[in-house]
Design a protein around this motif. Structure first.
Motif, PDB file in Angstrom:
ATOM      1  N   LEU A  75     -40.545  40.948 -77.146  1.00 51.04           N
ATOM      2  CA  LEU A  75     -40.911  39.579 -77.487  1.00 51.04           C
ATOM      3  C   LEU A  75     -42.400  39.408 -77.729  1.00 51.04           C
ATOM      4  O   LEU A  75     -42.802  38.688 -78.636  1.00 51.04           O
ATOM      5  CB  LEU A  75     -40.433  38.635 -76.379  1.00 51.04           C
ATOM      6  N   SER A  76     -43.219  40.082 -76.942  1.00 47.84           N
ATOM      7  CA  SER A  76     -44.649  39.899 -77.181  1.00 47.84           C
ATOM      8  C   SER A  76     -45.059  40.606 -78.481  1.00 47.84           C
ATOM      9  O   SER A  76     -45.986  40.163 -79.151  1.00 47.84           O
ATOM     10  CB  SER A  76     -45.486  40.362 -75.992  1.00 47.84           C
ATOM     11  N   ARG A 123     -44.425  40.095 -87.098  1.00 51.96           N
ATOM     12  CA  ARG A 123     -43.092  39.639 -87.487  1.00 51.96           C
ATOM     13  C   ARG A 123     -42.905  39.816 -88.987  1.00 51.96           C
ATOM     14  O   ARG A 123     -41.837  40.222 -89.450  1.00 51.96           O
ATOM     15  CB  ARG A 123     -42.925  38.180 -87.091  1.00 51.96           C
ATOM     16  N   THR A 177     -40.937  29.589 -80.992  1.00 51.57           N
ATOM     17  CA  THR A 177     -39.908  30.103 -80.085  1.00 51.57           C
ATOM     18  C   THR A 177     -40.316  31.430 -79.471  1.00 51.57           C
ATOM     19  O   THR A 177     -40.257  31.620 -78.249  1.00 51.57           O
ATOM     20  CB  THR A 177     -38.583  30.295 -80.841  1.00 51.57           C
ATOM     21  N   LEU A 178     -40.767  32.347 -80.298  1.00 51.49           N
ATOM     22  CA  LEU A 178     -41.089  33.678 -79.807  1.00 51.49           C
ATOM     23  C   LEU A 178     -42.302  33.676 -78.894  1.00 51.49           C
ATOM     24  O   LEU A 178     -42.318  34.370 -77.877  1.00 51.49           O
ATOM     25  CB  LEU A 178     -41.298  34.624 -80.981  1.00 51.49           C
ATOM     26  N   SER A 179     -43.316  32.903 -79.240  1.00 51.39           N
ATOM     27  CA  SER A 179     -44.482  32.925 -78.357  1.00 51.39           C
ATOM     28  C   SER A 179     -44.148  32.222 -77.036  1.00 51.39           C
ATOM     29  O   SER A 179     -44.709  32.571 -75.989  1.00 51.39           O
ATOM     30  CB  SER A 179     -45.712  32.327 -79.042  1.00 51.39           C
ATOM     31  N   ARG A 225     -42.140  23.068 -77.757  1.00 52.39           N
ATOM     32  CA  ARG A 225     -41.593  23.987 -78.746  1.00 52.39           C
ATOM     33  C   ARG A 225     -40.083  23.861 -78.876  1.00 52.39           C
ATOM     34  O   ARG A 225     -39.438  24.658 -79.548  1.00 52.39           O
ATOM     35  CB  ARG A 225     -42.020  25.406 -78.408  1.00 52.39           C
ATOM     36  N   ALA A 284     -44.073  38.101 -81.181  1.00 51.56           N
ATOM     37  CA  ALA A 284     -44.726  36.796 -81.099  1.00 51.56           C
ATOM     38  C   ALA A 284     -45.878  36.670 -82.095  1.00 51.56           C
ATOM     39  O   ALA A 284     -46.334  35.575 -82.374  1.00 51.56           O
ATOM     40  CB  ALA A 284     -45.229  36.545 -79.687  1.00 51.56           C
ATOM     41  N   ASP A 285     -46.328  37.785 -82.605  1.00 54.90           N
ATOM     42  CA  ASP A 285     -47.418  37.725 -83.586  1.00 54.90           C
ATOM     43  C   ASP A 285     -46.854  37.619 -85.004  1.00 54.90           C
ATOM     44  O   ASP A 285     -45.998  38.418 -85.396  1.00 54.90           O
ATOM     45  CB  ASP A 285     -48.285  38.973 -83.467  1.00 54.90           C
ATOM     46  N   ASP A 334     -42.177  31.269 -84.722  1.00 58.23           N
ATOM     47  CA  ASP A 334     -43.399  31.575 -83.990  1.00 58.23           C
ATOM     48  C   ASP A 334     -43.438  30.802 -82.684  1.00 58.23           C
ATOM     49  O   ASP A 334     -43.742  31.368 -81.628  1.00 58.23           O
ATOM     50  CB  ASP A 334     -44.604  31.204 -84.854  1.00 58.23           C
ATOM     51  N   ALA A 385     -42.353  34.877 -75.031  1.00 55.63           N
ATOM     52  CA  ALA A 385     -43.109  36.101 -74.772  1.00 55.63           C
ATOM     53  C   ALA A 385     -43.674  36.126 -73.354  1.00 55.63           C
ATOM     54  O   ALA A 385     -44.054  37.175 -72.853  1.00 55.63           O
ATOM     55  CB  ALA A 385     -44.236  36.247 -75.796  1.00 55.63           C
ATOM     56  N   ARG A 416     -39.695  33.017 -69.645  1.00 59.37           N
ATOM     57  CA  ARG A 416     -38.399  33.639 -69.902  1.00 59.37           C
ATOM     58  C   ARG A 416     -37.518  33.524 -68.663  1.00 59.37           C
ATOM     59  O   ARG A 416     -36.330  33.243 -68.762  1.00 59.37           O
ATOM     60  CB  ARG A 416     -38.596  35.098 -70.302  1.00 59.37           C
TER      61      ARG A 416
END
Lengths: 110, 110
Positions: free
Chosen positions: A11-12, A20, B10-12, B57, A15-16, B8, B15, B20
């Motif tokens: 995920l980290s 991605r 969601t993922l950040s 988010r 996250a960028d 972005d 992360a 989580r």
DNA sequence: CCAATGATTAACTGATAGGTTAAATAAATA
DNA sequence: TATTTATTTAACCTATCAGTTAATCATTGG
């Protein structure tokens, strides 16, 4: 369940936005490092580091291109994506998803 | 495709390990903010900020608990998880996944 | 061998994220 | 109304991250 550390790595990495984008490009076909740097108009060093992040976290693998050994090809690895999808599906079980039902977004939302 | 900005967000949000963990807890049942702070042994302010991130988010929503208005319940929202899962599935189309096949991890890896 | 090419590593910089404590806000209750 | 409880906001600090330029490594071709 997938080790939390793995999910964190995945995920980290994702996250960028640039990384991605790289993943999306690689989901078309493997590419050279330089090709990727150009595609996102970042400097080669910056892309090199993004690729290292993706590589050390297992999202891509390097396959030194056959004829010209200067070139490094990058290719997606499936495992992390599978693991992440599985995690999401477990979370989504909250809504009583029979695993594959309600793929249709027109269903109830909460 | 889902707007990149949403992915972005969601993922950040996901992360971070604490957030989580919050998501995982909320996938069991909605919880109060304080309950979540205690569960991860972080200070209330820290948890409050994590929850704000998740809320702005769109991963969780606040539902002020019925009887006691001091209490704020947090509950998962489905949309971002659906969108993320869909993005992953698109990436995984790289392996020619007929969308639902090879859920079995014993299949070919690359 | 030497110059050119592809990519990475090194060193530095500015921005952002997460944690903490202290103060503020809001609502239930004595 | 004053107090207690639940949570957020403010202010501050440190660490990490992504980007840059300059230097280095490896490989190819003249």
């Amino acid at each position: 369940m997938t080790p939390a550390a793995d999910l964190d790595a995945t995920l980290s990495a994702l996250a960028d936005p640039t990384r991605r984008g790289v993943v999306e490009l690689l989901s078309t076909r493997p590419r050279r490092a330089g090709e990727l740097a150009a595609a996102f108009s970042v400097s080669p060093p910056a892309m090199s580091r993004h690729l290292r992040v993706l590589r050390t976290r297992g999202l891509v693998e390097e396959a030194r291109g056959g004829d010209d050994a200067r070139v490094r090809m990058y290719r997606l690895r499936r495992e992390p994506f599978d693991a992440l999808r599985q995690w999401i599906e477990e979370v989504e079980a909250f809504w009583g998803d029979p695993l594959g039902a309600s793929r249709d977004p027109a269903e109830r939302r909460r």
